[in-house]
Write an enzyme that holds these catalytic residues in place. Structure first.
Site, PDB file in Angstrom:
ATOM      1  N   ASP A  98      45.536  33.993  48.719  1.00 49.73           N
ATOM      2  CA  ASP A  98      46.509  33.404  47.810  1.00 49.73           C
ATOM      3  C   ASP A  98      45.841  32.427  46.834  1.00 49.73           C
ATOM      4  O   ASP A  98      44.956  31.658  47.211  1.00 49.73           O
ATOM      5  CB  ASP A  98      47.574  32.661  48.620  1.00 49.73           C
ATOM      6  CG  ASP A  98      48.691  32.113  47.766  1.00 49.73           C
ATOM      7  OD1 ASP A  98      49.414  32.918  47.157  1.00 49.73           O
ATOM      8  OD2 ASP A  98      48.845  30.881  47.707  1.00 49.73           O
ATOM      9  N   GLU A 149      44.694  37.093  44.842  1.00 50.65           N
ATOM     10  CA  GLU A 149      45.727  36.878  43.825  1.00 50.65           C
ATOM     11  C   GLU A 149      45.173  35.992  42.711  1.00 50.65           C
ATOM     12  O   GLU A 149      44.861  34.826  42.929  1.00 50.65           O
ATOM     13  CB  GLU A 149      46.948  36.202  44.448  1.00 50.65           C
ATOM     14  CG  GLU A 149      48.038  35.918  43.420  1.00 50.65           C
ATOM     15  CD  GLU A 149      48.831  34.653  43.732  1.00 50.65           C
ATOM     16  OE1 GLU A 149      49.938  34.533  43.193  1.00 50.65           O
ATOM     17  OE2 GLU A 149      48.342  33.796  44.482  1.00 50.65           O
TER      18      GLU A 149
END
Length: 272
Positions: free
Chosen positions: A229, A259
């Site tokens: 993330d 991400e």
């Protein structure tokens, strides 16, 4: 070629039953020919069962301890999570964990420290220097009571936050003795800070804690890979070492995806 499903979405019911629902759906996953499924963050987050999982509170609590209002996370208990991964493996499907290392939220106590106020749209522009602030940065995890790990997180582990409890003001605060990482995306001139208590990857104790958790997590879950993330906000060099160690531990090359929100292909190529 791997065929992977994102096995969750933001607005799932906060009923603690998602791990069990996924386990019941495994026969359909198998018929579809899926190679693996991406699971949502499994650790206890700041809003307990109401939290999608990205407001990381206690990485070592996979739905095992009564913290933040519940034992289970939004998706279920640790027992449910481990059973789901076991059943996926029995059916030849890999499981990928969502790893949130950029920040922590929901601290158990505040600390009074000195910080510099930075501009929202230019994180290197100092608006006010040496301000005395009260910040939520002390994580004691009272519900876990030291099981698996007894480390207490404090402002020493973080670069900054965006809230001063003393004045009840939202502002970007860079802690005295800490600096935003240079090796991050240059949006807002420096996009190290995103939200919550921003982890300082130049602090050895911070890095050591994430390594300790990574080894424990892989040993505990037998996970097959990772979705990382908010990597544009984390030192670009950090995950190389962490992932190398996970590959050595797992004795295989894990599937990994990061991400990185950007419409600039050159930034993505640079990161890779």
């Amino acid at each position: 070629m791997k065929v992977i499903l994102q096995a969750f979405e933001w607005y799932l019911p906060a009923d603690g039953k998602h791990w069990k629902r996924l386990a019941q759906t495994i026969p359909d996953f198998k018929k579809l020919g899926l190679s693996g499924i991406w699971l949502p963050p499994a650790s206890k987050a700041a809003s307990g069962m109401e939290d999608v999982g990205y407001g990381t509170y206690d990485l070592f609590d996979l739905g095992e301890f009564d913290q933040k209002g519940s034992v289970a996370t939004k998706y279920g208990t640790k027992e449910d999570y481990l059973e789901l991964i076991k059943q996926l493996h029995e059916n030849g499907i890999e499981a990928y964990a969502d790893i949130v290392f950029n920040h922590m939220m929901g601290a158990d106590d505040t600390e009074v420290i000195e910080a510099d106020v930075k501009a929202e749209d230019d994180r290197l522009n100092e608006v006010e220097s040496d301000k005395t602030v009260e910040v939520w940065t002390k994580f004691t995890f009272p519900g876990r009571k030291g099981k698996y790990d007894d480390y207490i997180w404090t402002s020493h582990n973080f670069t900054g936050v965006d809230y001063d409890e003393r004045t009840e003001e939202n502002e970007i605060l860079e802690f005295e003795g800490h600096e935003w990482d240079d090796n991050v995306d240059n949006e807002n001139n420096n996009f190290d800070f995103l939200m919550g208590a921003d982890l300082d990857f130049s602090v050895p104790e911070t890095v050591a804690q994430l390594e300790k958790w990574g080894k424990w997590f892989v040993d505990t879950t037998q996970i097959d890979g990772f979705r990382l993330d908010a990597i544009k906000h984390i030192d670009f060099e950090y995950f190389k070492t962490w992932l190398d160690k996970r590959q050595e531990q797992m004795e295989k090359e894990p599937f990994v995806v990061g991400e990185y929100w950007s419409d600039d292909i050159e930034k993505l190529e640079y990161y890779l």
